[in-house]
Design a protein around this motif. Structure first.
Motif, mmCIF file in Angstrom:
data_model
loop_
_atom_site.group_PDB
_atom_site.id
_atom_site.type_symbol
_atom_site.label_atom_id
_atom_site.label_comp_id
_atom_site.label_asym_id
_atom_site.label_seq_id
_atom_site.Cartn_x
_atom_site.Cartn_y
_atom_site.Cartn_z
ATOM 1 N N VAL A 8 0.815 -1.202 0.000
ATOM 2 C CA VAL A 8 0.000 0.000 0.000
ATOM 3 C C VAL A 8 0.859 1.266 0.000
ATOM 4 O O VAL A 8 0.470 2.314 -0.494
ATOM 5 N N ARG A 9 2.064 1.138 0.518
ATOM 6 C CA ARG A 9 2.967 2.291 0.583
ATOM 7 C C ARG A 9 3.332 2.837 -0.792
ATOM 8 O O ARG A 9 3.763 3.971 -0.916
ATOM 9 N N LEU A 10 3.233 1.982 -1.804
ATOM 10 C CA LEU A 10 3.691 2.380 -3.124
ATOM 11 C C LEU A 10 2.607 3.086 -3.922
ATOM 12 O O LEU A 10 2.858 3.634 -4.992
ATOM 13 N N GLN A 11 1.378 3.094 -3.399
ATOM 14 C CA GLN A 11 0.291 3.726 -4.149
ATOM 15 C C GLN A 11 0.421 5.248 -4.105
ATOM 16 O O GLN A 11 0.783 5.814 -3.086
ATOM 17 N N PRO A 12 0.099 5.911 -5.249
ATOM 18 C CA PRO A 12 0.211 7.376 -5.304
ATOM 19 C C PRO A 12 -0.662 8.062 -4.248
ATOM 20 O O PRO A 12 -0.266 9.049 -3.641
ATOM 21 N N ARG A 13 -1.847 7.507 -3.995
ATOM 22 C CA ARG A 13 -2.752 8.106 -3.031
ATOM 23 C C ARG A 13 -2.132 8.092 -1.625
ATOM 24 O O ARG A 13 -2.318 9.021 -0.832
ATOM 25 N N PHE A 14 -1.392 7.041 -1.343
ATOM 26 C CA PHE A 14 -0.709 6.912 -0.046
ATOM 27 C C PHE A 14 0.278 8.058 0.138
ATOM 28 O O PHE A 14 0.289 8.755 1.153
ATOM 29 N N VAL A 15 1.062 8.281 -0.914
ATOM 30 C CA VAL A 15 2.087 9.328 -0.847
ATOM 31 C C VAL A 15 1.439 10.691 -0.660
ATOM 32 O O VAL A 15 1.884 11.525 0.136
ATOM 33 N N GLU A 16 0.334 10.887 -1.359
ATOM 34 C CA GLU A 16 -0.409 12.145 -1.279
ATOM 35 C C GLU A 16 -0.903 12.383 0.150
ATOM 36 O O GLU A 16 -0.719 13.461 0.722
ATOM 37 N N LEU A 17 -1.543 11.344 0.710
ATOM 38 C CA LEU A 17 -2.045 11.432 2.082
ATOM 39 C C LEU A 17 -0.898 11.718 3.050
ATOM 40 O O LEU A 17 -1.020 12.539 3.950
ATOM 41 N N TYR A 18 0.197 11.022 2.812
ATOM 42 C CA TYR A 18 1.355 11.176 3.693
ATOM 43 C C TYR A 18 1.775 12.640 3.739
ATOM 44 O O TYR A 18 1.988 13.214 4.802
ATOM 45 N N ARG A 19 1.825 13.243 2.563
ATOM 46 C CA ARG A 19 2.278 14.630 2.473
ATOM 47 C C ARG A 19 1.301 15.552 3.226
ATOM 48 O O ARG A 19 1.712 16.403 3.999
ATOM 49 N N GLU A 20 0.022 15.345 3.009
ATOM 50 C CA GLU A 20 -1.001 16.185 3.659
ATOM 51 C C GLU A 20 -0.916 16.069 5.173
ATOM 52 O O GLU A 20 -0.916 17.069 5.888
ATOM 53 N N ILE A 21 -0.881 14.825 5.659
ATOM 54 C CA ILE A 21 -0.889 14.614 7.116
ATOM 55 C C ILE A 21 0.398 15.136 7.716
ATOM 56 O O ILE A 21 0.400 15.746 8.784
ATOM 57 N N TRP A 22 1.492 14.918 7.024
ATOM 58 C CA TRP A 22 2.784 15.364 7.534
ATOM 59 C C TRP A 22 2.805 16.884 7.704
ATOM 60 O O TRP A 22 3.311 17.404 8.707
ATOM 61 N N ALA A 23 2.197 17.596 6.737
ATOM 62 C CA ALA A 23 2.157 19.058 6.813
ATOM 63 C C ALA A 23 1.376 19.484 8.057
ATOM 64 O O ALA A 23 1.778 20.382 8.795
ATOM 65 N N SER A 24 0.254 18.796 8.294
ATOM 66 C CA SER A 24 -0.591 19.138 9.436
ATOM 67 C C SER A 24 0.113 18.812 10.755
ATOM 68 O O SER A 24 0.112 19.616 11.685
ATOM 69 N N LEU A 25 0.730 17.647 10.819
ATOM 70 C CA LEU A 25 1.387 17.189 12.053
ATOM 71 C C LEU A 25 2.670 17.971 12.314
ATOM 72 O O LEU A 25 2.965 18.346 13.456
ATOM 73 N N GLY A 26 3.400 18.255 11.216
ATOM 74 C CA GLY A 26 4.700 18.903 11.343
ATOM 75 C C GLY A 26 4.608 20.212 12.105
ATOM 76 O O GLY A 26 5.466 20.530 12.933
ATOM 77 N N GLU A 27 3.533 20.954 11.841
ATOM 78 C CA GLU A 27 3.340 22.235 12.500
ATOM 79 C C GLU A 27 3.251 22.056 14.011
ATOM 80 O O GLU A 27 3.878 22.791 14.781
ATOM 81 N N GLU A 28 2.469 21.046 14.452
ATOM 82 C CA GLU A 28 2.292 20.803 15.893
ATOM 83 C C GLU A 28 3.605 20.332 16.527
ATOM 84 O O GLU A 28 3.925 20.698 17.641
#
Ligand SMILES: Nc1ncnc2c1ncn2[C@@H]1O[C@H](COP(=O)(O)OP(=O)(O)OP(=O)(O)O)[C@@H](O)[C@H]1O
Ligand SMILES: [Mg+2]
Lengths: 277, 284
Positions: free
Chosen positions: A244-264
């Motif tokens: 599942v890690r290799l799916q494009p949607r996974f990478v997209e989600l990862y980027r979104e969540i990381w941006a949100s979490l990174g701030e905190e």
């Protein structure tokens, strides 16, 4: 998120926290707020991953759901019932080592059923079954201090699963495991969970793990914790953690969540640095 | 192959060298210990024979040895030596068991139940502050010359250290273990019996070592003050006849008995604590 009316038949959420706040009294006498005004609903059979900066209040949230601690304000419900004390349907894999050091591996896994009055023979059989699933059959006579950290964690998993919990609270259960075992256990967890229809709240610092496992990923704010953002993971099931890690949607989600979490995470780190200075 | 042996040989000899060094060290320690004892006894004997110290007050090892031999072969004034030892051990052991059982039960109960601790805490502190050995004469008045008064002195000496350790042990149980047991479905009673008690055994056992010594002291002091049999009485009797060798001989026998029981306790502890990692100092 859709609000589900708990009185609607068949739509009772497995877990429902409304305005839950938890304050601790610190040794100096002041009050420390660990969780603030937290709203979270977990549907039956849903897998929710919780991520947030360290010390923000994730573990505390789980203890509120488990009934080990009471909220200072707000309400916690499990299957529509307000939580008061320990609920037999809740399993909890703790962040810290919590296997009994004076019991052998087998006896540790038997502990739950034995505490609940299951006859010894049946308890032993169920425990052996679980030990083989976590790959520890050969170690059933060992004491915990004779095991590696990852093996002890697997004992803890077997110890929890053997009780067939309907609600599974997992506090960084795989953080002590090596990468291979972690992937194996993750896949196994998904398999088990699919079979039981139990609800899972899974705390982790590993975004990969969170996205690969969960239906929804909850991002918490810097402490005191409250829900910052919820991401729905629309990846098809059944999933294999590696694939599942290799799916494009996974990478997209990862980027979104990381941006949100990174701030905190940044806020938490600055606070820590400010205090140290 | 030659390469392999070349690599293996030094490794094997290194373990060998290390083992030999460890053995030598052990022999050295035991040898030095024996030398200290022999030196001490020899100096005592010589000083006493040459009149540097007064043999009437300080006696000398050879006379003490003769006294012990005489007791072993001909018995003491109160009966055979074995009987005296048995009597003292019986009193000490009974007092010890009662004190330990009481201390453990009360310690765990107060450690678990906040209310009890708050109510009884101050009283126990006050009782603990009393020098309890002075109770021995009172027990003699209450319970007479028989074993009961000695058992009572042993009990009051044993109870407090065991109680405080059990209490502390029950208080300091890892909160995660208790939380885990409760989540797994343990009732309060099961948490106490299957989590708190095993977790507190380490604490309790530390106190058992010390407290057996206390039990012996209680029994001996009780006998010393007034008894019909026992090692303490032998000390008192020897003292009454100005037989310094008799006092030291009784003390020597007492020390051997104490060491022996201590050894038994250590053995029991090793069996009971198989679940614990061996100490780093054990040199497994
Ligand atoms: N029993 C307690 N008494 C006082 N303060 C507490 C207690 N338990 C937790 N806290 C505080 O509450 C805050 C949240 O703790 P918690 O363990 O929930 O964090 P966490 O999000 O699980 O962190 P981590 O990711 O590092 O495990 C921390 O600041 C902690 O110091
Ligand atoms: Mg935590």
């Amino acid at each position: 998120m859709v609000h589900v009316d708990p009185h609607e038949a068949g739509a009772v959420p497995a877990i429902e926290l409304t305005g839950a706040t938890k304050r601790f009294r610190t040794p100096s006498g002041t009050l420390h707020t660990a969780v603030r005004e937290l709203d979270l609903t977990v549907a039956p059979g849903e897998f929710v991953a919780v991520v947030g900066p360290t010390g923000c209040g994730k573990s505390t949230t789980l203890t509120l759901v488990s009934g080990l601690e009471e909220p200072t304000e707000g309400e916690v419900r499990v299957y529509g019932e307000p939580v008061s004390g320990i609920n037999g349907h809740v399993g909890f894999v703790f962040q810290q080592d919590a296997v009994f050091p004076w019991r052998t591996v087998l006896s540790n896994v038997m502990a739950g059923p034995r505490f609940r009055g299951v006859p010894a023979d049946e308890a032993r059989e169920r425990a052996r079954d679980w030990l083989s699933r976590v790959g520890l059959s050969a170690f059933e006579d060992r004491y915990p201090h004779q095991l590696s950290g990852g093996m002890r964690k697997r004992v803890a998993l077997a110890q929890t699963f053997v009780n067939d919990p309907r609600i599974l609270l997992m506090d960084e259960p795989f953080s002590a495991l090596d990468v291979q075992t972690r992937a194996l256990m993750s896949d196994q967890l998904l398999e088990l969970w699919a079979g039981t229809g139990s609800s899972v709240v899974f705390v982790t610092h590993d975004l990969d793990e969170a996205i690969a496992l969960a239906d929804r990923v909850v991002v918490m704010t810097a402490g005191p914790a409250t829900v910052k953002e919820v991401f729905t993971v629309d990846l098809p099931r059944p999933r294999s953690v590696e694939a599942v890690r290799l799916q494009p949607r996974f990478v997209e989600l990862y980027r979104e969540i990381w941006a949100s979490l990174g701030e905190e995470v940044r806020i938490t780190r600055e606070r820590g640095a400010g205090r140290a200075a | 192959m030659p390469l392999e042996t070349a690599v293996a040989a030094p490794a094997a000899s290194r373990t060998e060298v290390r083992e030999r060094a460890a053995r030598n060290r052990k022999v050295g320690v035991y040898g030095a210990r024996a030398a200290v004892l022999a030196g001490f006894l020899g100096l005592w004997e010589v000083c006493s024979r040459t009149g540097v110290i007064d043999p009437f007050n300080f006696s000398q090892p050879s006379r003490i040895w003769d006294q012990i031999r005489q007791w072993v072969t001909h018995g003491t004034a109160q009966g055979s030596l074995g009987e005296q030892i048995g009597y003292t051990l019986y009193e000490a052991l009974t007092g010890w068991v009662l004190g330990v059982v009481g201390g453990v039960l009360l310690g765990i109960a107060l450690g678990r139940v906040r209310f009890l601790a708050d109510v009884f805490g101050p009283y126990i502190k006050v009782l603990n502050a009393i020098p309890r050995i002075v109770l021995a004469p009172i027990f003699l008045i209450w319970f007479g010359l028989g074993p009961a008064s000695k058992v009572a002195s042993a009990v009051v000496l044993v109870f407090f250290p065991v109680f405080f350790n059990a209490f502390q042990g029950a208080r300091e149980v890892d909160r995660n273990l208790v939380a885990n047991a409760r989540i797994l479905g343990a009732s309060n009673r099961k948490v106490t019996l299957q989590v708190v008690v095993p977790a507190a055994t380490t604490w309790i056992f530390t106190s058992l070592h010390v407290s057996f010594g206390f039990a012996l002291i209680g029994a001996i002091v009780g006998e010393y003050i007034g008894a019909t049999k026992g090692l303490g009485l032998m000390v008192a009797a020897a003292q009454g006849t100005f037989n310094a060798a008799g006092v030291y001989a009784a003390m020597t026998i007492l020390a051997v008995v104490a060491l022996f029981t201590e050894g038994l306790l250590t053995f029991a502890e090793k069996r009971l604590f198989r679940w614990k990692p061996a100490d780093a100092g054990d040199g497994r």
